[in-house]
Write an enzyme that holds these catalytic residues in place. Structure first.
Site, PDB file in Angstrom:
ATOM      1  N   HIS A  26       3.435  -5.129  -4.263  1.00  0.00           N
ATOM      2  CA  HIS A  26       3.435  -4.505  -2.685  1.00  0.00           C
ATOM      3  C   HIS A  26       3.931  -5.481  -1.702  1.00  0.00           C
ATOM      4  O   HIS A  26       4.500  -5.267  -0.698  1.00  0.00           O
ATOM      5  CB  HIS A  26       2.078  -4.226  -2.442  1.00  0.00           C
ATOM      6  CG  HIS A  26       1.421  -3.112  -2.955  1.00  0.00           C
ATOM      7  ND1 HIS A  26       1.746  -1.943  -3.073  1.00  0.00           N
ATOM      8  CD2 HIS A  26       0.223  -2.990  -3.674  1.00  0.00           C
ATOM      9  CE1 HIS A  26       1.185  -0.908  -3.697  1.00  0.00           C
ATOM     10  NE2 HIS A  26       0.237  -1.742  -4.150  1.00  0.00           N
ATOM     11  N   ASP A  66       2.194   1.669 -12.148  1.00  0.00           N
ATOM     12  CA  ASP A  66       0.899   1.424 -11.289  1.00  0.00           C
ATOM     13  C   ASP A  66       0.811   2.751 -10.474  1.00  0.00           C
ATOM     14  O   ASP A  66       1.854   3.471 -10.214  1.00  0.00           O
ATOM     15  CB  ASP A  66       1.134   0.397 -10.333  1.00  0.00           C
ATOM     16  CG  ASP A  66      -0.032  -0.043  -9.528  1.00  0.00           C
ATOM     17  OD1 ASP A  66      -0.696  -1.219  -9.873  1.00  0.00           O
ATOM     18  OD2 ASP A  66      -0.458   0.388  -8.439  1.00  0.00           O
ATOM     19  N   ASP A 108      -4.217   1.266 -12.840  1.00  0.00           N
ATOM     20  CA  ASP A 108      -4.974   1.811 -12.079  1.00  0.00           C
ATOM     21  C   ASP A 108      -4.667   3.330 -12.146  1.00  0.00           C
ATOM     22  O   ASP A 108      -5.344   4.218 -11.252  1.00  0.00           O
ATOM     23  CB  ASP A 108      -4.894   1.155 -10.657  1.00  0.00           C
ATOM     24  CG  ASP A 108      -3.620   0.899 -10.324  1.00  0.00           C
ATOM     25  OD1 ASP A 108      -2.702   1.383 -10.750  1.00  0.00           O
ATOM     26  OD2 ASP A 108      -3.479   0.302  -8.938  1.00  0.00           O
TER      27      ASP A 108
HETATM   28 ZN   LIG Z   1      -2.032  -0.348  -7.739  1.00  0.00          ZN
END
Ligand SMILES: [Zn+2]
Length: 296
Positions: free
Chosen positions: A115, A152, A233
């Site tokens: 990110h 992810d 995740d």
């Molecule tokens: Zn994540």
């Protein structure tokens, strides 16, 4: 292990022990070569982050307590050291794989990175570890084509921000949409293969996306090395999102990527930990991923 963002933060030191413990329990640990991650250099970070941003986080490290960079992302006195070694792990992994000392590598690091944008920390991420590694292969090892795979559950907005429009880098991702950081579906550059998945999607939707979108794009790009933003995740047990993958999906996608790497990139894969917040599922998923990297 000293980087922590408060007692209830899901991106916690126990994530690394969960992976390490499961590797031991699964009997894989004796087959792994362990390396200590060096600190990344400023020159290596500056390939993907602005000088102003590098200075900003250097100056934001608190002497005690936490300094918040965004509502989810904080520095404690140890965080920047951790970030430097997390990014340094990926550059070391690239050097090892390029030298032929290893064919594949997994970087068990925190904080995660995908990110972090060129000029901004966010979403638990400080330096964009995988971008630092990809840029290292391009600048230091002289590669012409690399690929970044991101499974992810959250879109890798930072990696996209850094590499959008750079034809040397193919980025292919799946992510739950809509979900934080709500990017990835608009103004997508030609080198981005972003496949949003609806909440509740599981194995079939994920594998279809990989087969129909990732693999053809990878075969066209012919990457000399494959990077994996390995967030776990999207697992059905994860508390932060709503996809329904299991450890067998992570094993499957890893085998698919190994096959691509063998076709085009001498088998080279450098994978680095991103998300994954259900500790048991994280340990099991990362272990199946690493099992396939070992077998490559
Ligand atoms: Zn994540």
């Amino acid at each position: 292990m000293l980087h922590e963002m408060g007692p209830y933060h899901p991106e916690c030191p126990e994530r690394l022990s969960a992976i390490g413990d499961r590797l031991i329990a699964a009997g894989l640990d004796p087959y792994l070569l362990h390396y200590t991650a060096p600190a990344v250099t400023r020159e290596q970070v500056a390939r993907v982050h602005s000088a102003a941003y590098i200075d900003e986080i250097e100056n934001a490290v608190p002497e005690s307590g936490l300094h918040y960079l965004d509502p989810d992302t904080a520095l404690n006195p140890h965080s920047l050291v951790a970030a430097k070694h997390a990014a340094g792990a990926v550059t070391l992994a690239v050097d090892l794989v390029m030298a032929g000392e290893c064919k594949t590598a997994f970087c068990a690091v925190r904080p995660p990175g995908h990110h972090a944008e060129r000029r901004r920390a966010m979403g638990f991420c400080l330096y964009n570890n995988i971008a630092v590694g990809a840029a290292h292969a391009l600048a230091h090892h002289g590669l012409a084509r690399v690929a970044v795979i991101d499974f992810d559950v959250h879109h890798g907005n930072g990696t996209e921000d850094i590499f959008a429009g750079d034809a040397r880098v193919l980025m292919a991702s799946t992510f739950q949409h809509p979900l934080y950081p709500y990017s990835g579906t608009e103004n997508v550059a030609a080198n981005m293969v972003n496949i949003p998945l609806a909440a509740g999607s599981g194995s079939d939707a994920f594998r279809d996306a990989v087969r129909e979108h990732w693999i053809p794009a990878l075969d066209r790009h012919r990457p000399e090395i494959i990077y994996v933003s390995a967030g776990f995740d999207a697992h059905r047990e994860d508390p932060l999102a709503g996809l329904k993958l299991t450890e067998s999906d992570y094993a499957w996608v890893t085998r698919e990527l190994v096959a691509v790497a063998n076709r085009h990139g001498k088998g080279r894969i450098v994978s680095t930990l991103e998300g994954g917040y259900a500790l048991s599922a994280l340990g099991r998923s990362a272990t199946e991923h690493i099992r396939e990297l070992l077998a490559a």
